[in-house]
Motif scaffolding. Structure first.
Motif, PDB file in Angstrom:
ATOM      1  N   GLU A   1      16.160  95.893  13.071  1.00 14.30           N
ATOM      2  CA  GLU A   1      16.048  94.476  13.431  1.00 14.30           C
ATOM      3  C   GLU A   1      15.623  94.307  14.890  1.00 14.30           C
ATOM      4  OE1 GLU A   1      18.852  90.497  13.475  1.00 14.30           O
ATOM      5  OE2 GLU A   1      19.400  92.146  12.127  1.00 14.30           O
ATOM      6  N   GLN A   2      16.183  95.127  15.747  1.00 16.29           N
ATOM      7  CA  GLN A   2      15.831  95.060  17.169  1.00 16.29           C
ATOM      8  C   GLN A   2      14.356  95.418  17.391  1.00 16.29           C
ATOM      9  OE1 GLN A   2      18.081  97.767  19.642  1.00 16.29           O
ATOM     10  NE2 GLN A   2      18.079  96.305  21.337  1.00 16.29           N
ATOM     11  N   LEU A   3      13.892  96.471  16.718  1.00 19.59           N
ATOM     12  CA  LEU A   3      12.479  96.847  16.822  1.00 19.59           C
ATOM     13  C   LEU A   3      11.571  95.739  16.289  1.00 19.59           C
ATOM     14  CD1 LEU A   3      12.162 100.623  15.799  1.00 19.59           C
ATOM     15  CD2 LEU A   3      11.498  99.576  17.955  1.00 19.59           C
TER      16      LEU A   3
ATOM     17  N   ARG B   1       3.345 100.222  15.410  1.00 16.61           N
ATOM     18  CA  ARG B   1       4.705  99.645  15.510  1.00 16.61           C
ATOM     19  C   ARG B   1       5.241  99.264  14.126  1.00 16.61           C
ATOM     20  NH1 ARG B   1       5.749  97.013  20.735  1.00 16.61           N
ATOM     21  NH2 ARG B   1       5.192  98.594  22.253  1.00 16.61           N
ATOM     22  N   GLU B   2       4.384  98.689  13.301  1.00 18.27           N
ATOM     23  CA  GLU B   2       4.801  98.320  11.946  1.00 18.27           C
ATOM     24  C   GLU B   2       5.231  99.552  11.163  1.00 18.27           C
ATOM     25  OE1 GLU B   2       1.374  96.276  10.406  1.00 18.27           O
ATOM     26  OE2 GLU B   2       1.795  94.450  11.537  1.00 18.27           O
TER      27      GLU B   2
ATOM     28  N   GLN C   1       7.754  91.338  17.243  1.00 17.62           N
ATOM     29  CA  GLN C   1       7.327  89.937  17.122  1.00 17.62           C
ATOM     30  C   GLN C   1       7.003  89.336  18.493  1.00 17.62           C
ATOM     31  OE1 GLN C   1      10.616  88.259  14.861  1.00 17.62           O
ATOM     32  NE2 GLN C   1       9.222  87.896  13.117  1.00 17.62           N
ATOM     33  N   LYS C   2       7.808  89.663  19.476  1.00 18.90           N
ATOM     34  CA  LYS C   2       7.580  89.128  20.829  1.00 18.90           C
ATOM     35  C   LYS C   2       6.297  89.683  21.441  1.00 18.90           C
ATOM     36  CE  LYS C   2      12.406  88.403  22.077  1.00 18.90           C
ATOM     37  NZ  LYS C   2      13.513  88.910  22.903  1.00 18.90           N
TER      38      LYS C   2
ATOM     39  N   LEU D   1      -0.509  93.126  21.628  1.00 26.20           N
ATOM     40  CA  LEU D   1      -0.838  94.462  21.125  1.00 26.20           C
ATOM     41  C   LEU D   1      -2.210  94.502  20.451  1.00 26.20           C
ATOM     42  CD1 LEU D   1       2.591  95.376  19.489  1.00 26.20           C
ATOM     43  CD2 LEU D   1       1.720  96.159  21.687  1.00 26.20           C
ATOM     44  N   SER D   2      -2.857  95.645  20.585  1.00 26.88           N
ATOM     45  CA  SER D   2      -4.126  95.856  19.887  1.00 26.88           C
ATOM     46  C   SER D   2      -3.833  96.064  18.396  1.00 26.88           C
ATOM     47  CB  SER D   2      -4.834  97.084  20.462  1.00 26.88           C
ATOM     48  OG  SER D   2      -4.129  98.256  20.117  1.00 26.88           O
TER      49      SER D   2
END
Length: 174
Positions: free
Chosen positions: A67-69, A88-89, A74-75, A80-81
């Motif tokens: 959840e933190q990741l 990241r996903e 989202q932020k 991000l490219s």
């Protein structure tokens, strides 16, 4: 003559069926009561509860990390490219999958908790079953029912409850 033969055969049938019916002897046990009076069972249950709580916390911590990741992603996603977004996903999905895998490993049908439960509790249940069988053989009982499971048992005469005898045979007399 036919009527006489029919009456005779009917009477013979009822006589033979009545002779075949014998009084069945039965008794009841309260498995919850028996198990709660066996210290080894209580200790095994406590050990399983502690393991379960420890593993639940470990899994909750992993889900909190997921959840933190995700919130961080989202932020930062607008900055991000496309390649970084994909990376990241994948990290988030990987972490979530590892949490699910760990959950199955600990709590699944073939999981560690089930294996520990079998190792700790099954030997106690086998001893109890042996004691019940010993009483059933000794008292010539046809059936022994468990009152704790409420499998259609509405009333039990306390005289038929052999739970204390089972505990006595196991060495845990009240």
């Amino acid at each position: 003559m036919k009527t006489y033969l029919i009456i005779l055969l009917t009477a013979a049938y009822f006589a033979l069926s009545a002779a075949g019916v014998s009084a069945q002897r039965y008794a009841f046990v309260d498995m919850q009561y028996i198990m709660s009076n066996i210290p080894a069972y209580e200790a095994a249950q406590e050990q399983l509860n502690q393991l379960s709580q420890k593993w639940e916390k470990e899994i909750q911590d992993l889900y909190a990390d997921v959840e933190q990741l995700y919130k961080k992603y989202q932020k930062e996603s607008v900055l991000l490219s496309p390649d970084m977004k994909t990376q990241r996903e994948e990290e988030i999905i990987q972490l979530e999958n590892s949490a699910k895998k760990l959950q199955r490993q600990y709590f699944g049908p073939e999981g560690e908790l089930m294996k520990r439960q079998q190792a700790l509790i099954q030997p106690i249940q086998e001893k109890v079953s042996g004691a019940i069988k010993e009483i059933a053989d000794r008292d010539n009982l046809d059936a022994v029912f468990d009152m704790a499971s409420n499998a259609g048992v509405v009333y039990v005469n306390p005289r038929q409850n052999i739970s204390d005898e089972v505990l006595e045979i196991l060495g845990y007399s009240k």
